[in-house]
Write an enzyme that holds these catalytic residues in place. Sequence first.
Site, short mmCIF file in Angstrom:
data_model
loop_
_atom_site.label_atom_id
_atom_site.label_comp_id
_atom_site.label_asym_id
_atom_site.label_seq_id
_atom_site.Cartn_x
_atom_site.Cartn_y
_atom_site.Cartn_z
N HIS A 140 33.02 85.12 64.51
CA HIS A 140 32.39 85.28 63.33
C HIS A 140 30.91 85.32 62.87
CE1 HIS A 140 31.59 86.56 58.77
NE2 HIS A 140 31.49 85.17 58.64
N ARG A 149 20.07 89.94 63.92
CA ARG A 149 19.31 89.25 64.49
C ARG A 149 19.35 89.47 65.76
NH1 ARG A 149 20.81 85.40 61.56
NH2 ARG A 149 22.24 84.80 63.02
N GLU A 205 37.06 88.35 52.97
CA GLU A 205 36.97 87.02 53.77
C GLU A 205 37.39 86.67 54.13
OE1 GLU A 205 33.08 85.58 53.37
OE2 GLU A 205 31.32 86.06 54.60
N GLU A 207 39.96 84.02 55.22
CA GLU A 207 39.83 81.97 55.64
C GLU A 207 41.19 81.56 55.08
OE1 GLU A 207 36.22 81.11 53.97
OE2 GLU A 207 35.66 82.67 53.59
N ASP A 239 37.77 84.92 50.39
CA ASP A 239 36.93 84.50 49.98
C ASP A 239 35.65 86.02 49.31
OD1 ASP A 239 34.09 83.82 49.32
OD2 ASP A 239 33.21 83.43 51.27
N GLN A 246 24.28 89.77 48.08
CA GLN A 246 23.95 88.14 49.07
C GLN A 246 23.14 88.85 49.90
OE1 GLN A 246 27.50 87.72 51.92
NE2 GLN A 246 26.24 86.21 52.80
N LYS A 259 28.87 85.64 46.59
CA LYS A 259 30.27 85.48 46.36
C LYS A 259 30.80 84.86 45.35
CE LYS A 259 29.68 84.71 50.67
NZ LYS A 259 30.92 85.31 52.22
N THR A 355 35.19 82.89 57.40
CA THR A 355 36.11 83.51 57.48
C THR A 355 36.37 83.72 59.22
OG1 THR A 355 34.32 85.14 56.74
CG2 THR A 355 35.71 86.60 57.97
CA CA Z 1 33.42 82.71 53.26
#
Ligand code: CA
Length: 427
Positions: A140, A149, A205, A207, A239, A246, A259, A355
């Site tokens: 992730h 990036r 997400e 999780e 999540d 964000q 979040k 995640t």
């Molecule tokens: Ca999370």
Amino acid sequence: MIKANNTNIKTWVDIPADTDFPIQNLPFGVYKVEGQGPRVCSALGDRVIDLLRISELGFFSDFDIPKSVFDNQYINDFMALGKEKTRAVRDRLSDLFDADVDKWNSREMAAHILRPMSEVEMLLPIRVGDYTDFYSSIEHATNIGIMFRGIENALMPNWRHLPVGYHGRASSIVVSGTPIHRPMGQQKPADGPPVYGPCRLLDFELEMGFVIGKETPLGEPVPVKDAEDYIFGLILFNDWSARDIQKWEYVPLGPFLGKNFASTVAPWVVSLDALESVRVSGPKQEPEVLPYLKSEGKRNYDVQLEVRITTPEGLTKTVSESNFKYMYWNMCQQLAHHTVNGCNIKVGDMYASGTISGPDPGSYGSMLEISWQGTKSVEMPDGTQRKFIQDGDTVSIHGWANADGVRIGFGEASGKILPAREQRHQA
Ligand code: CA
């Protein structure tokens, strides 16, 4: 060997073949029916086991557990009994429902201690004290890094040296079935000033959360080797994430309103005890981690995970199949890192994995990755496309482990997205 985990045990209760809750699971939760207060319960097949009734009938009398532990809206007090007692309760439940054990007159009491799940309301099982979210799946973190990036700097310099995390919000953790309104918030279009409006890039997400059952005093770190003593069990965790909110807000202090509008958990906490036989080794950590993070033995868990999206019309598509075993940083390392500075932990604290993505696109744990930042679409059974979550969609997370041929399931963490409450802030 924990007695209740014995795969040879068969129950006298009639349970569906594909159930998440065979007699070897015995997870913990809280249920409610009209006319009586919330009670701590376990699950067997498609029924809940009323632990207050079992306690009142004297089946736990040798354990010296106050009635208030089960006559309770949360399992916190139960977890706080300590593993010796919670293990004894699980073993006793196993005995009570074991077809080969006739020491207990539990069969005669069945009508008093079992209730069909379809007739009860499941509540949030934990009074969540603090909530922390990690970022511990290398697949992730790498995917997100590549998107933002480029492949050269996909992982930040710290990532392989410590389990990155942030302090989340406990108040908005809700139980499966609770509808969630699409959040409102501030976003920054690529060309132009910031705007206020409904989130356009709403995501889930996938999780796994772990829950603390034993507290520490301030100033006392939890060593990696002891960390499992403090972890009572695991719970499915979604999540929810507002990607556009964000993206604009997170620099430099990290996730905030993108979040904290909601996180959805399953109603069942599966004890670490029930997962003994599905322990596996985690991925090799390179470079070698600092001594306080060194972990020995099998500290990952082989739990299959699945995310399904159901359209407003009720058509369902599985969009992700992942596994908890992929985690680069295990729970013991997360807890050791979290407390290494002396930060104390409390019963009911919840820690989410981050995640959980796997190596291939079918195992990505968020729409951000599945749609690769909105450049790809998922086709739903009705022909409509999804890049992110639409109003009326229901997202449900499922999980199960194969414990020597027995399915140890986690239930479901499900939530439906309702339209944003735009009018509230329109003066
Ligand atoms: Ca999370």
